[in-house]
Design an enzyme around this catalytic site. Sequence first.
Site, short mmCIF file in Angstrom:
data_model
loop_
_atom_site.label_atom_id
_atom_site.label_comp_id
_atom_site.label_asym_id
_atom_site.label_seq_id
_atom_site.Cartn_x
_atom_site.Cartn_y
_atom_site.Cartn_z
N ASP A 151 0.73 -1.22 -0.03
CA ASP A 151 0.01 -0.17 -0.01
C ASP A 151 1.00 1.56 -0.18
OD1 ASP A 151 -2.48 1.43 -0.02
OD2 ASP A 151 -3.08 0.20 1.67
N ASP A 210 -9.94 3.44 -4.10
CA ASP A 210 -10.30 2.25 -3.56
C ASP A 210 -11.91 1.89 -3.94
OD1 ASP A 210 -8.25 1.79 -2.05
OD2 ASP A 210 -9.19 2.50 -0.13
#
Length: 805
Positions: A151, A210
């Site tokens: 991430d 996302d």
Amino acid sequence: MMLTRALVALVSSLIFVAVPAQATPPQASTPPMGFNNWNAFGCDVNAALIKETADLFVSSGLKNAGYRYVNIDDCWSLRERGADGRLVPDPAKFPDGIKGVADYVHGKGLKLGIYGDAGTKTCAGYPGSLGREELDAQTWADWGVDYLKYDNCNNQSDGSQEDYVRRYTAMRQAIDRTGRAIVYSICEWGTSQPWTWAKGVGQLWRTTGDISDDWPSVRSIIRQNAPLAAYAGPGHWNDPDMLEVGNGGMTATEYRTHMSMWAMMAAPLIIGTDLRAASAETLAILSDRDVIAIDQDRLGVQGRVVSDQNGLMVLDKPLADGDRAIALYNSTDALATVSVATRATGLRGAGSYRLTDVWTGGATQVRSTISAGVPAHGTVVYRVRPLRDPATVPPAVAVGGELGTVVSGGGGELATAVTNRGVGTIRDLAVAARVPEGWTATPTTGHRRARLATDATLETTWTIAVPAGTPAGSYPIDVSAAYRWGPQGRSATTAGQIVAVVVTAPEDGRRHLSTIAPVTSVNGTGPVETDQSNGGPLENDGSLITIGGKVHTRGLGTTTGSELRYYLGGRCSRLITDVGVDDEAAGGPATFTVYADDTATTSGPITSGTTLTADLTGAAWLRLVVASTAAGVHADWATPVLTCGGVPDDSPVLPESRTLFSFESGTEDFTIANPGDGGAVAQSPLFHTDGANGLKVSTPVAGNWFGKALAAPLDLTGATALKFDLKAGDVGTVGEIAVQVGDASSWCQGGLWGWTNAGSSRTVTERFDQLGCPAGVTLDPSRIRGVWVFLNTGGEVHIDDIRAE
């Protein structure tokens, strides 16, 4: 954005060092398939969940369908590294460590994935791997990890593409030095356009922010990822994020579109639902072998966009056996006929073609046009090949239709169209419309045809009558075409479903217009945005509406060339709204006009803000129109309030909001939850949405919770959500909400970690039903003992108006 020569040289040198020549096939030669816990569980991950999911992979048939990776996301470790500097699995969640879970998963013939971050801390505040790449990669390899999702939170980045290449290639090199084959998933949200540089660094890379479990999110991601076909192939995949199928926020039609378009885009298929509670329908969508075969086709080509117009898109994907997968995608809110000429695809020339519907298995044939009536938010996917003898296969007959707005107690006109796309004439065609009980559908033009030739269409109009008192909502109307085909006169039926939208007038009261759905919405650029400006062509890409420096938390963000229609039914009396060109993209001028039926109230051409008050007495319809000689001007309807039912002008505006902290008197005793992590607060007039001041928050890189523990319980009975307004500084920030509840002041939070880009603003919202509490703790809104917001990234962030609604 093109790579600079310096960056090309940097990428080339790093890749040359990091990635030795690979044998064919490459690692991840087809898009990875598996599971990740984040979408359904957030931080609530443990060994039992991962083991039970591995068991279900086997027992449900998902393993046999091709799913292999069982992946652990954030929150799996302790908050601090061990004395040796290594990451430490949380012993309460993983009593046998990650190695024990890996051994269990491997014993099922599956593979295990883990989560890391190319920053100092993960998005949830656990240790990141920036500067620790070698140690962490070796640790994961020693544990038997097979997949790494890496991430991008707390990344210390200067924002340059060079920095992204540097940070993500450092982990690539570290993985290679372990000697273990670990699939590397780059998760930097498409920020640095990784499709232009990450081939050879990662096996897959996120292309978008996302995903969330709703239709606007899926629609927006498809629009961003679909044009990137040229960058995908065996061992290097565009990743539009994980699957939401089964999480409950979309319809079955939308979930099938989600799965279909991911397969057409050769996307990784990473399940994000609780498989222990998955319905038979969810498992059927996730395990459909014909759809998976398109995603996993060994040719490894992402489907290209053949056409994209008015919300209708066609994708064409070549397959290894010579077939083509053709997807007809309808992103609009109504049934639509989606068509493509065979010559516009990669199909080789032929007199006819066989279409196999990958979801139903049904086979039809066409001569030269692939066409279908596709339901709203739906996708039809065909596997197509040339056909020698069309007389043996039923013709493809497309059923489409269009129905305007239907008023309760009134009616509307339905238009249907039936088109024969097959080789050969169909005979004895009869069209029928089946409406809800109590409604009637009467044809006003011919609905029968003795013969319908190839590419001919029968159009029929119908009068639809709706009983008085029918509630507002969506109602299905099934349209069917029955006919005979072929030399033997075989019978066949093709059906489609139109959604009739019944409207009723607003209820009594004063309401923010942004809480009422328009009947129709047309905009010049992208969608009309609710409670934010129109940032561009995608959903949810704006900031808080700002006109002349004044920030509004309610309103409609449009561009020039927009028109919104609302049904009033003669029950409303007034609309009052601020209007103007948004500060985010100065331009204009723009003219704002409010139409009460045909009576206009207009601003004239303006660039700064003004207030419009329109008399709506007796009007059946309200229209909001923005026009300009300039295209794409960002034009806002700010804080529009609609009054209906004769209520007094001083009545509260619905939904009612209760401000908890507005920082007019200072910092209101806001503090930090974890003093050792750093951070500071100060009153500031630089950003405010309630009053003249807000709160300036100096955030540590890894973030902290900022808020207040309360001396006495706060009663928020009746409220359903908490909100606060936020403006990011020179770097973006995460925004999250938590509360303390009960006598023990237990912490309850949602784990949503919503991101706001640098310089942007937004309202962060957390519903009470999204807040998770520790085991044995119930969130009682009448006993709130603390309110906290989480902010991070090491810069200044401004917040205001923390409120319950």
